[in-house]
Scaffold this active site. Structure first.
Site, PDB file in Angstrom:
ATOM      1  CD  GLU A   1      92.581  67.952  30.367  1.00 52.20           C
ATOM      2  OE1 GLU A   1      91.469  68.495  30.471  1.00 52.20           O
ATOM      3  OE2 GLU A   1      92.725  66.754  30.090  1.00 52.20           O
ATOM      4  N   GLY A   2      95.209  73.398  31.827  1.00 50.06           N
ATOM      5  CA  GLY A   2      94.890  74.795  32.080  1.00 50.06           C
ATOM      6  C   GLY A   2      94.711  75.019  33.561  1.00 50.06           C
TER       7      GLY A   2
END
Length: 849
Positions: free
Chosen positions: A506-507
C-alpha cells in the site's frame, strides 16, 4: 533618537499583538497609519515617514495597484517556476478530503472542534460480531500450523469466514453484507491479527481496496446486483491487481495495457458466446496480488488506448479498472509468492491479448480512464484501516505478552521487568501502542463521519507500521531466545517475520514518508497553496492576488506566534483542559504555528524543487505527523474519561510525539541549503533553544509497571486483543502464570531469604520447596501455590525443541524438569494428602449454623 525609539517600540508591540491574533490587513494598516501620524504630530519622526507608510500601505491594500505592481509580477514568476501537475498527480491531490489535518496546518488548532468529534464506537450488532464470530474464528486459528503445515488457512476456517460474512463487512445489507462501520471493520481486523496475521490479511483485503469497495462506489447496477451478493456470501473471492514488475510505488506508470476493439468471447459465468462486441484486448503481468491465487474475480488496473477512436477522439484514455472472472480464457492465476511467516494467499497473474467486453469495466464505458481517481479515493480510506489495524494488534500483543513475560521471567532473583533496560523497552512498547491506537481511533471517527482523510491515511500507514516494527523489535529483545527460536510456543516470531509486508505494501514506507505525507499535505491542507496553484493553472490573477496576500499575512502571523510562544514557553496560550495535560495542549499550539511557518519558508525558498528534496520534505511530514499523533493521544485520553491510571501512557505518547516534531524541525533547519534563512528560522522558532524534552524515564517506568500486572489501564490498552483462557495456549497461559507469580512473590522471597540464612540447605529450588514444607516454614496451601506458579512459569519460558529433522516439536517439554521434578512430585503427593486431611478436619469441627 530616544523619542523615536520610545514611539517605535509601542508600534512594534502593537504590530506583534495584531499579528499574533491574526488581525485583518486593513486593521493592521490603520493602526500603523494612526501610530505614524501621532509620531509625526509629536515631532518624534519626520512627515516623510508618514508619506512612505501611506504609499506602501496603499500599494498593499488597493487591489488594482497591488496587482499591477506587486502580485502581478509575482504571478508571472510563480507560473514559470511551478512545475506542471500530471493527471495522476492532480487526481491524487483531489482525492479524499481534508479534516483535522487542516487545523494542524493552520497554526491554531481548534481543540473544541477536536473534542466535539464523536468517538469511534461500535453498534450492538458490531460488538456482538466482535464478541461472537470473531472470537470463534480466533479460537480456530493456530498460526504455527498455518505458516508451517497448511501454508494457508485450514479449510474449516475458510468456510467459517465465508459463512459468517467476514468477506462482506463493508458491503451494504441490501446486497447481503454486514454494512459495518469503518471502526467495526478495523476492530475485527485487529482482533484477528492478534491471533494470526495470515487470517487478518485474508479477511481485510476483500473489505479494503478491491472489487467490493470499487463496485459500491462506481459499479453499474447490473455489476452491483450480480457481484456484491456473491462477494458478501463468499461465493466469489476477490482480488485486485495493481502492482506490476516495472511499476510498484509508481502505480501511475503501470505498463499493463488494453486497446479498445471489437471481438468475441464466451462468458465463463453463463457459458453464453458473444460475437462482435465492443471491448478491450488486454495484456498484463501483475505480482504481489493478495488472494490472487484463489480469486474467482480479478480486479484489474491498466492503461487503456483507443487507436481506432471507437470510444472518443482521444487515443490515450487513461488508467481503467475492470472485473474479470478468473475462469475467463487467457487468465493465468494459481502460482504463489512466499511472503515470509505471514503465509497468506499471494501471487502473480498474467494474460496476453485477452478480450473482455466493455461491460466488465467497473462502472461501464462511462468510467473508462477514471481508474486512477477511483483507486486513490478508495485508498485514502483503506490505508486508514487495514495495515494500521494490524499495527495496533502487534502493539497490543507486544504490550500484553511482554509485560506479563517480564514479570514472570526471573533473573538474579528479580523479575526481569525490574531491570531498567527492560523497563525502558516496556515503556516504549506501551507508549507506542497508545499512540498507534489513538492515531487510528481519531481517523476512524473521521471515516465514520463521511470523511476521506487522504493525508492522514499516509500518516497512519507510515507511522503505525513503523511503530509496529519498533514495538515488535523491543518485544523480541525482552523475550530473547524464546522469541528467536520459532515453534508452536513462539507468539512473536510470526509478527516479526510479517513486518516487511506491512512496511512495503500500500505504498512503500520510504516513499510515503519522503514524498506523500507533506507533498500531498502541503497542497491539500494549507489554507492558500492549492488556491494559488489552481489560479496559476487557470491564469486567474484576481484569485492568485487574494490568496497570496492572505498567504503572506498567514506566514507573518505564524512567525510572530512561533517567536512569542518560543519566548514564553507557550505559557500564555489558553488550554481547553486543566491539570497535567494543559501544558501539552499549549505545546501543540506552539508547534503547530512553528510547523506552518517552516512549511511556508520551505515552499517559498525552494519552490518546486522541494518536491525533489525528499529529506527536507520528509522532515516537514514528520512535523505534521508528530502533531497529529499528539492530538490523537489527547483526544483518546479525553474520550476515555481522562482516567488517572492512563496518565503515564498519554504523557509518554504526547511528549514523545512532540519531541519527534522538534527533532524534525531541528533537522530541517540544520540541512536547509540557505544558511541565512536557516539562522532566521531558528531564531524565530527556537529563540531560547530546543526546549522540549523526550518522554521521561519516570513515565516509562510507570508504563512498565502497569503492563506487568493486571490493571484497568492494561485492559484498556489491549482492549481488542483476543485472549485465550486455555492454560495450554502459549498466550493463554500468560495470564494464569502472571497471577500465580504475583500471588507467590512474597513466598518466593521468603524461601530465598531462608536459603541465604542457611535455614533451607537443599541444593535445588524444588528440593528447598519440599524442605520448607517438611520443616513447617510454609503451609501445604502455600506449597501448592508456589508449585503451581513454578509450573506455569516454566510453561511460559519453555522454548520448543524438535526432532533432528526439525519436523516434530515436543509438546511435553514442560514436564522434562530434570533438576526439580522428582523430589517435588513426591512432596506434592504428600501435600495433597495433607490438604485433604486438613479440609476433612476443618469440616468435622465447623460449628453448626
Amino acid at each position: 533618537m530616544t523619542n523615536v525609539l520610545l514611539h517605535i517600540l509601542p508600534i512594534f508591540g502593537a504590530f506583534l499583538l495584531l499579528a499574533y491574533w491574526r488581525a485583518p490587513l486593513w486593521l493592521s494598516s490603520l493602526l500603523l497609519v494612526v501610530a505614524t501620524a501621532v509620531g509625526v504630530q509629536t515631532s518624534a519622526m519626520p512627515a516623510s515617514v508618514l508619506i512612505v507608510v501611506v504609499v506602501l500601505l496603499a500599494l498593499i491594500n488597493i487591489k488594482p495597484i497591488r496587482r499591477a505592481i506587486l502580485t502581478g509580477p509575482i504571478f508571472g514568476v510563480f507560473r514559470k517556476i511551478t512545475p506542471a501537475m500530471s493527471q495522476t498527480e492532480q487526481e491524487a491531490v483531489d482525492a479524499g478530503t481534508v479534516w483535522w489535518d487542516r487545523d494542524l496546518f493552520s497554526g491554531k488548532p481548534d481543540f473544541d472542534r477536536l473534542h466535539a468529534i464523536p468517538q469511534a464506537t461500535l453498534t450492538a450488532d458490531e460488538q456482538a460480531f466482535l464478541d461472537g464470530p470473531t472470537e470463534q474464528l480466533c479460537a480456530m486459528l493456530d498460526d504455527w500450523k498455518i505458516s508451517t503445515q497448511h501454508k494457508d488457512l485450514p479449510p474449516e476456517a475458510w468456510q467459517f469466514i465465508k459463512d459468517q460474512g467476514f468477506l462482506g463487512m463493508i458491503i451494504k445489507k441490501q446486497y447481503g453484507g454486514k454494512e459495518f462501520s469503518n471502526t467495526a471493520h478495523a476492530r475485527v481486523v485487529t482482533k484477528i491479527a492478534t491471533r494470526s496475521g495470515s487470517a487478518a490479511v485474508s479477511v481485510m483485503v476483500p473489505n479494503s481496496l478491491g472489487p467490493g469497495e470499487l463496485l459500491q462506489h462506481y459499479g453499474t447496477d447490473e455489476q452491483k446486483n450480480y457481484y456484491l451478493p456473491r462477494l458478501a456470501k463468499g461465493i466469489d473471492i476477490p482480488c485486485f491487481a495493481l502492482t506490476s514488475p516495472d511499476a510498484g510505488s509508481d502505480a501511475g506508470g503501470i505498463p499493463d495495457f488494453g486497446k479498445v476493439c471489437r471481438g468475441s468471447y464466451t462468458d465463463p459465468r453463463t457459458g453464453v458466446h458473444h460475437e462482435n462486441v465492443l471491448g478491450i484486448r488486454l495484456s498484463w503481468e501483475k505480482r504481489y496480488i493478495t488472494l490472487g491465487p484463489i480469486a474467482t474475480v480479478l480486479g484489474m488496473a491498466f492503461k487503456l488506448y483507443d487507436p481506432e477512436h471507437l470510444l472518443s477522439d482521444k487515443e490515450d484514455i487513461g488508467i481503467t479498472c475492470a472485473l474479470i472472472p478468473t475462469e475467463h480464457e487467457g487468465v493465468h492465476i494459481g502460482r504463489r509468492h512466499y511472503p515470509g511467516t505471514a503465509v497468506f494467499q499471494n501471487g502473480p497473474n498474467w494474460g496476453k491479448d485477452v478480450f473482455i467486453p466493455m461491460d466488465w469495466v467497473i462502472g461501464g464505458k462511462d468510467y473508462v480512464g477514471q481508474g486512477w481517481r477511483m483507486l486513490v479515493e478508495c485508498l485514502s480510506v483503506g490505508r486508514c484501516i487495514s495495515l494500521p489495524a494490524m499495527s495496533v494488534a502487534s502493539g497490543m500483543v507486544s504490550s500484553y505478552t511482554t509485560g506479563a513475560y517480564s514479570r514472570i521471567r526471573n533473573q538474579f532473583g528479580l523479575s526481569i521487568g525490574r531491570f531498567e533496560g527492560v523497563d525502558e523497552a516496556l515503556g516504549r512498547i506501551g507508549g507506542m501502542t497508545y499512540q498507534m491506537d489513538a492515531a487510528q481511533r481519531l481517523a476512524l471517527a473521521g471515516l465514520d463521519m463521511g470523511e476521506k482523510p487522504s493525508v492522514l491515511s499516509g500518516i497512519l500507514k507510515y507511522h503505525n507500521t513503523e511503530r509496529m516494527r519498533k514495538v515488535i523489535n523491543d518485544a523480541m529483545d525482552v523475550h530473547g531466545g524464546k522469541a528467536v527460536c520459532t515453534g508452536p510456543r513462539n507468539y512473536l516470531a510470526g509478527a516479526y517475520g510479517a513486518i516487511p509486508v506491512a512496511i512495503t505494501v500500500e505504498g512503500a514506507n520510504i516513499l510515503t514518508r519522503s514524498m506523500i505525507i507533506f507533498g500531498q499535505g502541503a497542497i491539500r491542507c494549507h489554507p492558500f497553496v492549492l488556491t494559488e496553484l489552481r489560479a496559476a493553472m487557470n491564469k486567474d490573477l484576481p484569485a492568485f492576488d487574494t490568496a497570496v496576500i492572505g498567504h503572506i499575512g498567514f506566514a507573518i502571523s505564524n512567525a510572530v506566534r512561533a517567536f512569542v510562544m518560543g519566548l514564553t514557553g507557550a505559557k500564555l496560550v489558553a488550554s481547553p483542559k486543566s491539570g497535567a495535560m494543559a501544558q501539552r495542549y499549549r505545546n501543540v499550539v506552539r508547534f503547530s504555528s512553528a510547523f506552518a511557518f517552516l512549511a511556508d519558508m520551505g515552499m517559498a525558498s525552494l519552490g518546486g524543487s522541494l518536491k525533489f528534496r525528499e529529506k527536507l520534505s520528509a522532515r516537514l511530514g514528520d512535523m505534521l505527523s508528530g502533531l497529529y499523533i499528539a492530538t490523537a493521544a489527547l483526544k483518546k485520553f479525553n474520550d476515555d474519561g481522562a482516567p488517572k491510571e492512563d496518565l503515564p501512557l498519554v504523557a509518554w505518547a504526547v511528549d514523545s510525539a512532540l519531541y519527534d516534531c522538534q527533532v524534525a524541525m531541528d533537522g530541517f533547519m540544520a540541512n536547509h541549503p540557505s544558511r541565512a534563512l536557516a539562522f532566521l528560522m531558528r531564531a524565530l522558532v527556537f529563540p531560547l533553544g530546543l526546549s522540549l524534552k523526550a518522554a521521561t524515564d519516570t513515565d516509562g517506568t510507570k508504563i512498565a509497571r502497569l503492563l506487568m500486572e493486571p490493571s484497568v489501564a492494561r485492559d484498556r490498552l489491549t482492549q481488542y486483543m483476543y485472549r485465550s483462557k486455555d492454560e495450554n495456549d502459549p498466550v493463554g497461559v500468560l495470564e494464569h502464570a502472571l497471577k500465580a507469580v504475583i500471588e507467590t512473590e512474597a513466598l518466593e522471597g521468603k524461601l530465598r531469604n531462608a536459603h541465604r540464612q542457611g535455614t533451607l540447605k537443599s541444593i535445588t529450588a524444588g528440593e528447598r520447596l519440599a524442605e520448607a514444607l517438611s520443616t513447617g516454614l510454609i503451609t501445604t496451601a502455600e506449597f501448592a501455590a508456589v508449585e503451581r506458579a513454578r509450573r506455569l512459569r516454566r510453561e511460559v519460558i519453555m522454548v520448543d525443541d524438535f526432532d533432528a529433522t526439525l519436523t516434530f516439536s515436543d509438546d511435553n517439554a514442560i514436564h522434562r524438569d530434570i533438576l526439580n521434578q522428582p523430589k517435588a512430585l513426591d512432596v506434592v503427593a504428600t501435600a495433597k494428602v495433607n490438604m485433604v486431611e486438613s479440609v476433612k478436619i476443618a469440616t468435622e469441627t465447623r460449628p453448626v449454623s
